[in-house]
Enzyme design. Structure first.
Site, short mmCIF file in Angstrom:
data_model
loop_
_atom_site.label_atom_id
_atom_site.label_comp_id
_atom_site.label_asym_id
_atom_site.label_seq_id
_atom_site.Cartn_x
_atom_site.Cartn_y
_atom_site.Cartn_z
N CYS A 2 0.83 -1.20 0.00
CA CYS A 2 0.00 0.00 0.00
C CYS A 2 0.86 1.25 0.00
CB CYS A 2 -0.88 0.01 1.25
SG CYS A 2 -1.77 -1.53 1.54
N ARG A 49 -4.70 1.26 -1.02
CA ARG A 49 -4.54 -0.17 -0.78
C ARG A 49 -4.40 -0.99 -2.06
NH1 ARG A 49 -8.96 -4.52 1.60
NH2 ARG A 49 -7.48 -6.25 1.84
#
Length: 651
Positions: A2, A49
């Site tokens: 991420c 993400r």
């Protein structure tokens, strides 16, 4: 995998549009985006993400602990999260109400239950994270043991920030950072900027294996604590002792088990996973163990080029064929390389100059077209003795020991009379003795240039890893001694252990983290690809540090242990060849396809006249472009800085 971002301070309302700033790291996490801020608007977390484990929204971030006390934004993977999860569940007699199957939730709850140091020492993983204790108003930033994941932080305009990437600075309202001239010098010297420095003043990289703590209500405390990190990982408490007179076979068996366990843990994913395969020792062993533990053919990936001196496609293809993987390969054209160079300032948000960044970017883009997670063979050279500077150190040591200075000086002066091209012809036999013959003449000249001043192996190591030295005053902006953390660290461990071990230790701390891992992480995450590194497992590292040197380096070969393991899986003739490295002939491109590009940058003195002596730079460029000498390793870091600065001059 991420991207993380955060700010705190009374003035964060002045940063601009947070969502817009967060968008600069969308490439690191293309699947979802989340924001958390406290009610008083003094702290804000952002997260982008890439969904790998637990693809549901329950695993999205920033994540709040069950008690509501802690908020986490986390980049990376915790491979042993299930073990830690079970430990937490047992504390609650298996009645803990887990909301997801993610490693993020386990990390968040573990930090609350066990504290930061105990949690960090339990984790086998790659990570950079920020966690905020709402009750105590404490913010913690932490980075994994080897620095696989990036984390920048700094203080600016009365607020504090952290991020996975420096590109967010471009979006900050009314902030104009100052370039750190010392970092420019370090970049030119090593081709990367070593932690804790970044390209900007007052903005730092968190060092590997460390964390930092701030109380957001004590502004003086967090200003004064910049770059005062706490080391959570203490190797002395974790070393594995190896009995005396242990055999190569016994050590190989232990290392094989450790690497296989690490590979298996890094194959845990809720999406398909593959492997980078160059056909060398490190990636071939990782691929072999992956295929051994897979019920289907794994996907392997390689890139090559028309210059056969640097092309490993045939080797990778043969290894893949033997292991029965589903192999994917790409041959790179000149046009691919030129287009990739144009992307470099965006891929690496601060200047970075390992030229193998180019095939790394191309390979990452190629892999992402099919997968979002891949294992790599990085770390094998540093842990098990793979670099030529380790392998030939005994030869150099004898030269220093038995040859007085005046003799070395005369040898160096005489040797420099012979042209590099002549050495290339003289040393055509070097492949037979295990030395890569690519640019042998330039390598000989590089050694000769250093012979007249170095005193011992420690000096020799520092000289070998440096592109520019004190004899050439290219850094006219800084006549004083460069604040050089690499030299300081290496001198601090000098004479405590074998000089070759010292070299490996320095390489693990700096070259591995700030060059190799930086190169691959930024190239991969720019394309939304997660890379995992099985050799960088704490148990493997601890065991490798106790292995006798003779089982790492012997008879002009490195990585003896890994070679001994690999021959169980692959015929030795497939991998018993000189080390090539993952590179491209930048020297050739700077004289051909990139000549106009490089010349334009070098003649644009207004871009760099605060940093380098134009006359000296022009001299090296003239010698290189006329093929009198090959100065690619000196020119490339300076070109990368000028190119990066040109792209960022609006800051």
């Amino acid at each position: 995998m991420c991207g993380i971002l955060g700010f705190f301070g009374n003035e964060i309302r002045n940063i601009g549009n947070f969502e817009d700033i967060l968008s600069k790291i969308d490439c690191r996490g293309p699947d979802s985006r989340g924001v958390w801020k406290d009610p008083e608007n003094k702290i804000i977390f952002g997260h982008t993400r890439l969904s790998v484990i637990d693809l549901s929204n329950n695993a999205n971030q920033p994540m709040i602990s069950t008690s509501g006390r802690f908020v986490l934004t986390f980049n990376g993977e915790i491979y042993n999260f299930r073990k830690i999860r079970n430990k937490i569940s047992q504390l609650y007699e298996n009645k803990f109400n887990w909301k997801s199957q993610s490693d993020t939730e386990v990390l968040c709850e573990s930090l609350e239950k066990f504290g930061i140091e105990d949690t960090l020492n339990m984790c086998d993983g790659m990570f950079a994270f920020a966690i905020y204790d709402i009750k105590e108003k404490n913010l913690y930033l932490a980075r994994d043991q080897f620095g696989e994941k990036p984390l920048y932080y700094g203080y600016m305009d009365n607020y504090f920030f952290f991020s996975s990437d420096l590109s967010v600075i471009k979006k900050l309202k009314n902030f104009r950072p100052t370039i750190n001239k010392n970092s420019v010098n370090l970049l030119s010297k090593y081709c990367y900027i070593p932690a804790p420095y970044s390209i900007y003043e007052n903005i730092f990289k968190l060092e590997s294996g460390k964390y930092i703590k701030f109380n957001i209500e004590k502004s003086l405390e967090y200003k004064n604590n910049l770059n005062k990190n706490s080391k959570y990982w203490i190797n002395n408490n974790l070393k594995t002792k190896i009995q005396k007179n242990i055999s190569l076979s016994e050590i190989s068996s232990k290392v094989e088990n450790l690497v296989e366990e690490s590979v298996k843990s890094r194959m845990i994913s809720d999406i398909p996973i593959g492997s980078f395969l160059s056909g060398g020792v490190d990636s071939s062993l990782i691929t072999a163990l992956m295929q051994k533990n897979s019920s289907s053919r794994i996907e392997t990936f390689s890139v090559g080029q028309k210059d056969k001196r640097y092309d490993e496609l045939n080797y990778a293809r043969e290894v893949s064929k033997y292991l029965k993987t589903n192999h994917n390969e790409l041959s790179v054209s000149d046009n691919d390389i030129i287009k990739t160079i144009e992307k470099i300032p965006d891929v690496y948000s601060e200047p970075f100059a390992d030229s193998s960044q180019i095939p790394s970017i191309i390979l990452s883009n190629f892999v992402k077209q099919k997968l979002s997670v891949a294992l790599t063979g990085d770390g094998g050279d540093e842990l098990f003795g793979g670099y030529n500077r380790y392998i030939y150190s005994n030869l150099y040591s004898n030269l220093f020991k038995f040859t007085p200075y005046y003799m070395r000086y005369l040898i160096a002066r005489f040797g420099q009379i012979i042209k590099p091209s002549t050495y290339d012809k003289l040393f055509t036999f070097t492949k037979k003795i295990g030395l890569n013959s690519i640019s042998t003449g330039d390598k000989v000249h590089k050694i000769l240039d250093k012979l007249e001043s170095i005193k011992d192996l420690d000096d020799f190591y520092l000289s070998l890893i440096s592109e520019w030295n004190g004899k050439t005053d290219i850094f006219f902006n800084n006549k004083e001694h460069i604040n050089d953390c690499i030299v300081e660290y290496h001198k601090s461990i000098k004479n405590k252990r074998n000089p070759i071990v010292n070299m490996m230790s320095s390489d693990i701390k700096f070259y591995l983290t700030d060059d190799i891992l930086c190169k691959v992480d930024r190239a991969a995450m720019f394309h939304g690809l997660e890379t995992r590194v099985p050799y960088l497992n704490r148990n493997i590292y601890n065991y490798s540090q106790e292995i006798p040197l003779k089982y790492k380096i012997s008879k002009n070969k490195g990585k003896i242990v890994l070679r001994n393991i690999l021959k169980k899986y692959i015929p030795i003739e497939l991998i018993d060849r000189p080390k090539m490295g993952f590179s491209i002939p930048i020297d050739h491109y700077l004289r051909t396809s990139l000549k106009d590009w490089a010349n334009d940058l070098i003649t644009s003195s207004n871009i760099y006249n605060e940093y380098f002596d134009k006359n000296i730079l022009n001299k090296y460029w003239a010698e290189h472009s006329s093929e009198k000498r090959n100065w690619q390793t000196k020119l490339w870091p300076i070109l990368m800085f000028i190119f990066w600065k040109k792209q960022n001059d609006n800051l």
